[in-house]
Design a protein around this motif. Structure first.
Motif, short mmCIF file in Angstrom:
data_model
loop_
_atom_site.label_atom_id
_atom_site.label_comp_id
_atom_site.label_asym_id
_atom_site.label_seq_id
_atom_site.Cartn_x
_atom_site.Cartn_y
_atom_site.Cartn_z
N MET B 40 0.84 -1.20 0.00
CA MET B 40 0.00 0.00 0.00
C MET B 40 0.87 1.24 0.00
O MET B 40 2.01 1.21 0.48
N HIS B 44 -2.40 4.62 2.73
CA HIS B 44 -3.35 3.50 2.68
C HIS B 44 -4.59 3.80 1.85
O HIS B 44 -5.70 3.38 2.17
N VAL B 45 -4.40 4.56 0.79
CA VAL B 45 -5.48 4.89 -0.14
C VAL B 45 -5.35 4.02 -1.40
O VAL B 45 -6.34 3.63 -2.01
N LEU B 47 -3.23 0.66 -3.46
CA LEU B 47 -2.50 -0.60 -3.26
C LEU B 47 -2.04 -1.10 -4.62
O LEU B 47 -2.77 -0.98 -5.61
N LEU B 126 -3.42 -7.07 2.80
CA LEU B 126 -4.87 -6.96 2.78
C LEU B 126 -5.44 -8.17 2.05
O LEU B 126 -4.92 -8.59 1.02
N ILE B 128 -7.98 -9.45 -0.30
CA ILE B 128 -8.87 -8.87 -1.31
C ILE B 128 -9.72 -10.00 -1.90
O ILE B 128 -9.20 -10.86 -2.60
N GLU B 232 -19.30 1.52 -4.12
CA GLU B 232 -18.67 1.53 -2.79
C GLU B 232 -17.55 0.51 -2.63
O GLU B 232 -17.40 -0.09 -1.57
N PRO B 234 -13.23 -0.16 -3.91
CA PRO B 234 -12.11 0.41 -4.64
C PRO B 234 -12.11 -0.03 -6.11
O PRO B 234 -12.53 -1.15 -6.42
N TYR B 250 -5.25 -0.81 -6.81
CA TYR B 250 -6.56 -0.62 -6.17
C TYR B 250 -6.58 0.78 -5.60
O TYR B 250 -5.60 1.21 -4.97
N LEU B 251 -7.66 1.49 -5.81
CA LEU B 251 -7.76 2.85 -5.29
C LEU B 251 -9.10 3.03 -4.58
O LEU B 251 -10.17 2.80 -5.17
N ALA B 252 -9.04 3.43 -3.30
CA ALA B 252 -10.26 3.65 -2.52
C ALA B 252 -10.97 4.89 -3.06
O ALA B 252 -10.32 5.89 -3.37
N PRO B 253 -12.29 4.83 -3.16
CA PRO B 253 -13.03 5.98 -3.68
C PRO B 253 -13.16 7.08 -2.63
O PRO B 253 -12.91 6.86 -1.44
N LYS B 254 -13.56 8.25 -3.08
CA LYS B 254 -13.96 9.32 -2.16
C LYS B 254 -15.35 8.94 -1.65
O LYS B 254 -16.17 8.40 -2.40
N ILE B 255 -15.58 9.24 -0.38
CA ILE B 255 -16.86 8.87 0.23
C ILE B 255 -17.63 10.14 0.57
O ILE B 255 -17.06 11.08 1.13
#
Lengths: 14, 257
Positions: B40, B44-45, B47, B126, B128, B232, B234, B250-255
């Protein structure tokens, strides 16, 4: 307004 | 004992170029099935997951599972010393504290070896899960890179929306806003130029462009890129590495608050 999500919120740490 | 001989050494150089700005230190895991990495970024946004399958190497010997902690900046420095046509062999002893990169010129008239110190890295792995994604977009990697670069001159985030009409990339900033829509097309003469959209459900997610732009450093590895998205979750940005594996970001979305 939005905030940046972190990966741990979606996947589990192993 | 570990000995991995990669005839197309330039692939490893390109992999390092693609990930070294995102991740500083990482454990490379070596097993019977292949050479892999999961790491990551510091916030941690994002990976990166790399897999180079053992059958893609000309010679692959890995007597026991080995995890080698490497500083990617230093590894990249060493791999930069390999010629683009060189064959690269990675060697390490079980329990050793260093790894050796051997570079052979195609005509075998120059052989170099570079030894790099390994480091202990506390890796946070992580899990996945395999997921059925709501929408999968396959498009030319250069086109995706162009869109991310263009939109980042206007705004910081991009909304990626997949509908039956196509995939839309939208941004806005102080100077204005922009939308780029790519429709499904079928290229008869070149599959690499195709945009193919598989959609079970419309999906719309917001991402930081800074990370997507970083991922596009992998563009040199593949002519096409695949974006897999679900509500909801990544996004997965995948570049196949010819005949040998893949690099997935992998990219976490904006929430929404």
């Amino acid at each position: 307004k939005s905030s940046q999500g972190r990966l741990e919120s979606f996947f589990q740490l192993s | 004992m570990l000995e991995l001989r990669l005839v197309q050494g330039s692939l490893l150089k390109k992999v390092l170029d693609a990930i070294k700005d995102l991740v500083t230190d990482a454990n490379f895991d070596c097993s019977e099935s292949g050479f892999s990495l999961q790491a990551m970024d510091s916030s941690h946004v994002a990976l990166v997951a790399l897999l180079l399958r053992s059958d893609g190497f000309e010679h692959y010997r890995c007597d026991r599972n080995l995890s080698m902690g490497m500083n990617l900046t230093n590894m990249s420095k060493m791999l930069k010393c390999a010629g683009n046509d060189d064959i690269i062999t990675i060697k390490a002893d079980d329990g050793g504290d260093s790894v050796t990169f051997m570079f052979e010129s195609p005509s075998q008239d120059k052989v170099s070896d570079f030894e790099m110190k390994l480091m202990d890295i506390d890796s946070e792995h992580l899990g996945i899960p395999e997921t059925e994604y709501h929408a999968i977009v396959k498009m030319p990697s250069a086109e995706f890179a162009r869109i991310c670069r263009d939109l980042s001159t206007i705004g910081d985030t991009v909304v990626i929306s997949v509908s039956k009409d196509g995939v839309k990339f939208s941004t806005s900033g102080d100077i204005g806003s922009a939308n780029v829509v790519c429709r499904q097309n079928n290229s008869v003469d070149n599959k690499d130029n195709e945009t193919v959209i598989e959609m079970n459900e419309p999906v719309s997610l917001t991402f930081a462009l800074r990370y997507l732009n970083s991922f596009t450093k992998a563009t040199t590895l593949s002519n096409t890129v695949t974006l897999s998205m679900s509500k909801e979750l990544p996004v997965v940005v995948e570049y196949k590495i010819a005949e040998i594996g893949h690099i997935r970001f992998y990219l976490a979305p904006k929430i929404e608050d």
